[in-house]
Design a protein around this motif. Sequence first.
Motif, short mmCIF file in Angstrom:
data_model
loop_
_atom_site.label_atom_id
_atom_site.label_comp_id
_atom_site.label_asym_id
_atom_site.label_seq_id
_atom_site.Cartn_x
_atom_site.Cartn_y
_atom_site.Cartn_z
N ILE A 199 37.21 50.61 45.36
CA ILE A 199 37.10 49.85 46.61
C ILE A 199 38.30 48.92 46.77
CG2 ILE A 199 35.82 48.01 47.79
CD1 ILE A 199 33.24 49.26 46.88
N ASN A 200 38.73 48.35 45.65
CA ASN A 200 39.83 47.38 45.70
C ASN A 200 41.18 48.01 46.03
OD1 ASN A 200 38.20 45.09 44.97
ND2 ASN A 200 38.11 45.93 42.91
N ASP A 201 41.26 49.35 45.91
CA ASP A 201 42.51 50.05 46.23
C ASP A 201 42.55 50.53 47.68
OD1 ASP A 201 43.60 49.77 43.66
OD2 ASP A 201 42.44 51.48 42.93
N LEU A 202 41.41 50.40 48.39
CA LEU A 202 41.36 50.82 49.78
C LEU A 202 42.10 49.82 50.68
CD1 LEU A 202 37.56 51.78 50.12
CD2 LEU A 202 39.49 53.38 50.28
N PRO A 203 42.56 50.27 51.85
CA PRO A 203 43.12 49.32 52.83
C PRO A 203 41.96 48.61 53.54
CG PRO A 203 43.17 51.55 53.73
CD PRO A 203 42.67 51.67 52.32
N LEU A 204 41.19 47.87 52.75
CA LEU A 204 39.95 47.24 53.22
C LEU A 204 39.89 45.80 52.72
CD1 LEU A 204 36.96 47.35 54.34
CD2 LEU A 204 36.31 48.14 52.05
N THR A 205 39.58 44.87 53.62
CA THR A 205 39.43 43.46 53.23
C THR A 205 38.16 42.90 53.83
OG1 THR A 205 41.84 43.17 53.21
CG2 THR A 205 40.49 41.17 53.25
N LEU A 206 37.40 42.19 53.00
CA LEU A 206 36.17 41.56 53.44
C LEU A 206 36.44 40.09 53.77
CD1 LEU A 206 35.25 44.12 51.89
CD2 LEU A 206 33.19 42.88 51.24
N VAL A 207 36.12 39.71 55.00
CA VAL A 207 36.29 38.33 55.46
C VAL A 207 34.90 37.85 55.87
CG1 VAL A 207 37.51 36.81 57.05
CG2 VAL A 207 38.60 38.92 56.28
N LEU A 208 34.30 37.03 55.01
CA LEU A 208 32.87 36.73 55.14
C LEU A 208 32.61 35.29 55.57
CD1 LEU A 208 31.75 38.40 51.78
CD2 LEU A 208 31.89 39.46 54.04
N SER A 209 31.59 35.13 56.40
CA SER A 209 31.09 33.80 56.74
C SER A 209 29.69 33.68 56.15
CB SER A 209 31.04 33.61 58.26
OG SER A 209 30.27 34.62 58.88
N TRP A 210 29.37 32.51 55.64
CA TRP A 210 28.04 32.35 55.05
C TRP A 210 27.36 31.12 55.61
CZ3 TRP A 210 25.57 28.85 51.59
CH2 TRP A 210 26.34 27.73 51.27
#
Length: 525
Positions: free
Chosen positions: A454-465
């Motif tokens: 998952i960490n090698d994907l062009p994917l970023t998690l931007v989370l609000s809590w």
Amino acid sequence: MSNMFCFQCQQTAGGSACINTGVCGKQPSTSNLQDELVCELIKLAELSKNENKHSAVADRLIIDGLFTTLTNVNFDDNAIKEFMGRVKNEQNKISRPEAEKIQVIDLWDGDTDIVSLRSTLLFGLKGMAAYAHHAMNLGYTDNEVLKWFYKGLCEVNREHSVTEWIELIMELGQVNFKCMELLDKANTESFGNPVPTRVNVDIKKGPFIVVSGHDLNDLSQLLEQTEKTGVNVYTHCEMLPAHGYPELNKYHNLAGNFGTAWQSQQTEFENIPAPVLFTTNCLMPPRPSYKDRIYTTSVVGYDGMVHISGTRAGKKDFTPLIKHAQKLGGYEHDRSMSGINGGHMLTTGFGHNAVLSQAGKIIDAIKAGHIKHIFLVGGCDGAHPGRNYYTEFVKQTPMDTLVLTLACGKYRFNDLDLGEIDGIPRILDMGQCNDSYSAIKVALALADAFNCSINDLPLTLVLSWYEQKAVCILLTLLSLGVRNMYIGPTLPAFMSETVVKYLVENYKLNPITAPEQDMDAILKR
């Protein structure tokens, strides 16, 4: 001596703790009763563990009891006392003398880092209880998940080294992944796989009911009971994704979505000519102009509000709610409303089944360079000024990027028209916070397709809590090894400097800064 001590949500007073009155409106008496309830649940778990058995009644009490103490769920002291009495009765069925001997640790006392880690485990358990509650309402349970509630509560009451606490917290994250998978199964087998659906935010003239919270079973029963009454039903906040489920959308009187995220309810419900049903958390102290129209059900409670109880089988009679809607009559004319950015239509229903059915298209678009990056921008919303960060962040995403979203944080930007890439909408609403499993499943499937992590994907998690379900989701993502996540608008007050440092160093967890700065760092990585 403080009147109360609560630091479990993002908006806690001064970024440290609420000690006089909760920012959420919770009074000291309620806060202290909730802490007492947690201690009684710990006793019940300890007794059950000692006897090496647990009943279905105890399972339900522990799950619903933990959910009762979640932020913005129950403000009714009498209801909490009544629930506590049921917990004690169940303790007595096991062994009364032993129950009296069990000592429960002072949850908020001790070394700062240990209190931080203990709190993280406890708040994670509260979040998982919410997911287990919804699955149980649809008749779905999992023995491993159930057993971990007992284990987790007992471990909260033990002394551990820092390493042992971290191991327990990561184990909870793994178990919560199973719990979210269970809830996904419960929802999709009960109501069908969500399909992309356009939802109107304008309100038709005539009587209507607004349904808030997360419980699809409650909504289903209400839709069935209102079908031939001339009363329309509108979703609110986290209930919006219900429109994507075929077995709910089949009802012609599921007419649209009312308002935006939970923190705006006190202004959006001002003089509303309709009753509002709260099925789970996100209730705020109601204002005089509409407090006579608020109904609660399940674990939700507020002193003076009408509560709709159910049978042991979970059946509920919503007749009082329906009659109230007919009496109020709704708006005299169709009423034009809009989202935060002025849009009048929302799209939801992009669960994992819908997205993965287009996986080939997405993969081809990534390989062709048409999709350069995927952002998951989602989580809880709230009233904190810094939450406009998420609107600005999404507005700045390049045209060759997708934005996956879920939970009520999406109301900051889900009425924006960002266009499409190769026929794929640039904003894909994957559902409630309860549907976080969908986002994880899509990420895992893409990683498998590209034969990478998952960490090698062009994917970023931007989370609000905001509350404890978001905490639980974060623990699940960490336990799956997800790195380089961005979280805001602030870091949890219950996480000590040492714990935050550990997460930053070992998981590359990034506190958000400014949209432009974070976007630049993400795209350069």
